[in-house]
Each structure stands twice: as structure tokens, then as C-alpha cells.
Design a protein around this motif. Structure first.
Motif: not given
Length: 443
Positions: A391-402
């Protein structure tokens, strides 16, 4: 309607939340918007109960709610675009009139058993398609009213926390009403609230500059002044909003599964309340401090904190620790969403301000729906601690992209603070440590 500097700003101190409410016409517009949003807090449960009562089918009720959510969320940028093109005062009244008529029709059809599932489904989908964009319009109003970046941060923070309160209050209000009235009465209540709130908002002097009739006031144009970097900023805001939405969409089911696994299903309410309290505290605290770090650099850090705390929550040994972990996760929710709205606002031009805010709102809600659906599919075959990580993975990926996007933007533009707009004059205390806010609007 040029916004005047607040007393706090003139005195050299950092602007307060009270200064937000002292902005010209702010209290009238804000109160009207909160009344309209209370309707959005009541309508999901009201529709669900009314359709179930009228058709006698949970399957029909679930399908109808999915249709309402799809048309409401996916068409949100288009409705906001109408506001940008024609002006809020011209768009909101006919839109809310049609929406309210459809809601009343749904209430009449479901007042007694025997309603047609197909007919109700068509009406509900149509109602979702013309949901008035109260949240995006109110955020555009704040952007027009606030004379400085710091005051805009506090305005968004106050707006987001108040919105969270009314969304939490809505189901409670419906529960009280349906205790003595038919389920469809909740739909009538929602229709009444949205008509009064939206018409009052449209009639506020603060709204006359939102959309075609407005332009150019408020806290200034994007700091970079370039469309390319502005578009990149909006992209980062949208990506992080989607990731946050996915995480939030899974939390409800994760909390239910965790509590049931320990034989204490009733504790779910306390876990979710802890998340909401953390979000409210985080939003207010984040909005009350002046940041040295630009919004573009803050956004990935906030998303990282949210994702890391959510992933770690799966290791909680008991419900008390999970409630504490939920509070910690909540501390990042409101600030992350707020910062996404601020970056989107900085990327906007006067004729796209409502629409860009709606894009953040749309991806947040779409991500939430996707997160809930994915968690529902995975919850049976997946160990619970791993499911928290997923559940946390998408927001962690988004953090990396941002974070990568923000670093790339800084290398290509040596000057300016990406995602921030300049204030007319720096306030004393603007060199302190923190500040920003939330702005999650479901609709």
C-alpha cells in the motif's frame, strides 16, 4: 478585488490563521464552501442507504455508487474547466440546480421499495457528472485573496483541515437523520446543503474574479514564469497526489483486517480516528511555519515520510502501536496534499487555476479508489505486513519521481524557488523552519 496585506504582515510577524479569515470576504466564501462540502460528506452514505432501500440490492447499490464516483471524479477537470472559461458565477448556479434536481429525483424514486436499478443508476451517474466543483473553486478563491505565499499556505491549511472535519461529520449527520426518517431523506438533505452552500459561494464578492471574470490577483504568478517548468511542477503534484490517494484508499481495509485479526473489530474506528487527528495536527502545524525549503523540494520528503510510516505500521505488534503509527502517518497526509495543491497553483495561469487544482483532486480520489480496489483483491492471499508495504509502495515511487523531477528542474533553472510564488515583501520570521498545509477535497 485586490487583496490587502493583513495586519500580521504589516506588523512584520508571520501571518496567522486569524489573518486568513480577515481577508476581504473570506469568511463568507469559506463558510459557504464548507456548507457545500458538508453535502459531499453526507451524499456517499445517503446514496448508498437510499439505493439499497429502494432497490433491495446491495449489488445494485455498490454498482450505482461506483458509477457516481466515476463520473464525479473523472469529469472533475472538465467541470473546473467550465469555471475557468465562463466564470464561477455563471457556471455554478445552473450546475448546482441540475445536480440538486437529479438528487431530489433519486430521493423520490428510492423513498419506497420497488425502484428500478437501471433508472436509479442512470440518474446517479448523471448527478455525478454535474457535481459542482466547490473545493476547486474555493481553492481558486484563496489563491485570489491571499496577498502572499505564506498567507496562501495558511489558507490552504485551514481549508483542508476544515474540509476533513466536515467529511468526518457528514456520515454522523446521516446516521442521526435515518434513525427516524427514510434513507432517502439523507439525499434530500445533501441536495439542500449543496444548493444553499453553492449559491452562497457563487454570490460571494470573493468569487467574482474566479474564472472568466477574474484574473491576476492574489499571491502572484509562478516564480519561474515558464510554462515548461510549470507543467513539470503540475506533473509532480499529480503523481504524488495519486500515490497518496492509493495509500489512503488501502488504509481503511488494512485497519479492518488488522483489528479483525486480533479479534477487536470495533477498534477500527479508533485507528482511523488516529489517522484523521494526525492529519489535522500535521496540516495545521505544517501551515503555521515559514519554510526555507521550496514546495518542490518538500513534496518528495513529505511523500517519503508518509510511505515509510505506513510501511512500518504493518510491523505493529498490537492495536495501540498501530494507532500510534496511524497518527504518525497522518502527520504527513495533510501537508503532502497541501503541498501538491500549492505546486499546482504555482503552475497555473489565471485562466487555468481552477482546472489545475481539480487535476490534483481528481488523481487523489482516483488513486484512493484504485488503492481500495487493489487492497480488497490482495487482502486474502497476502500477509498483512507485506500488504502495508504494498500500500505504501506507490507513494514511495511517487516520492522518488517527484524528487528526481525537482532535482532536474533545479539544474535546468538556477534561479527561483520552484513551486513557490514570491510574496510582495518578506515577513519577519519567514526564515523559520516549516510551513504549508493541506487541501484534500473529495469533490
Amino acid at each position: 478585488m485586490t487583496a490587502m496585506p493583513s495586519a500580521d504582515m504589516c506588523s512584520g510577524s508571520a501571518p496567522s490563521y486569524a489573518a486568513v479569515l480577515r481577508l476581504p470576504h473570506a469568511r463568507r466564501a469559506f463558510g459557504a464552501a464548507m456548507l457545500g462540502r458538508l453535502s459531499y460528506g453526507t451524499i456517499p452514505l445517503s446514496l448508498l442507504l437510499a439505493v439499497k432501500s429502494g432497490t433491495g440490492s446491495y449489488a445494485v447499490a455498490g454498482t450505482v455508487m461506483a458509477l457516481f464516483g466515476a463520473t464525479s471524479v473523472l469529469l472533475s477537470p472538465m467541470r473546473a474547466g467550465l469555471v475557468d472559461r465562463y466564470g464561477a458565477r455563471r457556471v455554478l448556479p445552473p450546475m448546482v440546480a441540475l445536480y440538486a434536481v437529479l438528487l431530489v429525483g433519486i430521493a423520490v424514486a428510492t423513498w419506497r421499495p420497488g425502484a428500478s436499478g437501471v433508472g436509479v443508476g442512470v440518474a446517479v451517474a448523471a448527478a455525478g457528472a454535474c457535481t459542482p466543483p466547490v473545493g476547486p473553486v474555493m481553492r481558486a478563491v484563496w489563491s485570489e485573496l491571499a496577498p502572499s505565499r505564506e498567507l496562501l499556505q495558511r489558507a490552504y491549511s485551514l481549508d483542508g483541515v476544515a474540509e476533513e472535519i466536515v467529511f468526518a461529520s457528514g456520515p454522523l449527520l446521516v446516521g442521526l437523520l435515518v434513525g427516524w426518517a427514510p434513507a432517502a431523506a439523507g439525499v434530500v438533505l445533501a441536495a439542500s446543503l449543496i444548493v444553499v452552500g453553492t449559491m452562497a459561494l457563487a454570490g460571494s464578492p470573493a468569487v467574482r474574479r474566479v474564472g472568466a471574470a477574474g484574473g491576476g490577483g492574489g499571491a502572484a504568478e509562478p516564480a519561474d514564469g515558464g510554462s515548461a517548468s510549470g507543467g513539470a511542477g503540475l506533473w509532480r503534484a499529480v503523481v504524488v497526489a495519486a500515490g497518496v490517494g492509493v495509500a489512503l484508499g488501502g488504509i481503511d481495509l488494512l485497519a479492518v483486517a488488522f483489528a479483525e485479526d486480533r479479534g477487536r473489530s470495533a477498534a477500527v474506528a479508533w485507528i482511523l480516528a488516529a489517522l484523521s487527528v494526525g492529519s489535522a495536527v500535521g496540516g495545521l502545524a505544517h501551515g503555521a511555519v515559514s519554510w526555507r525549503v521550496s514546495a518542490d523540494r518538500r513534496l518528495p520528503l513529505l511523500a517519503l515520510g508518509l510511505g515509510a510510516s505506513l510501511a512500518a505500521a504493518g510491523l505493529s505488534p498490537n492495536l495501540y502501536v498501530l494507532a500510534a503509527a496511524a497518527t504518525l502517518t497522518g502527520l504527513f497526509v495533510a501537508p503532502a496534499i497541501t503541498t501538491a495543491y500549492l505546486i499546482a497553483d504555482a503552475a497555473a495561469t489565471p485562466d487555468t487555476r481552477t482546472r489545475v487544482g481539480a487535476w490534483v483532486n481528481t488523481t487523489l480520489n482516483a488513486g484512493s479508489s484504485a488503492g481500495a480496489a487493489a487492497t480488497g483483491v490482495l487482502i486474502a492471499p497476502t500477509p498483512l505486513p507485506l500488504l502495508f508495504v504494498l500500500a505504501a509502495l506507490p507513494v514511495l515511487v511517487a516520492a522518488a519521481l517527484a524528487g528526481l523531477g525537482a532535482s532536474s528542474g533545479r539544474r535546468s533553472r538556477p534561479a527561483g524557488r520552484v513551486g513557490d510564488r514570491p510574496s510582495p515583501a518578506p515577513a519577519a520570521g519567514s526564515g523559520s523552519t516549516h510551513s504549508d498545509h493541506d487541501g484534500s477535497s473529495a469533490l
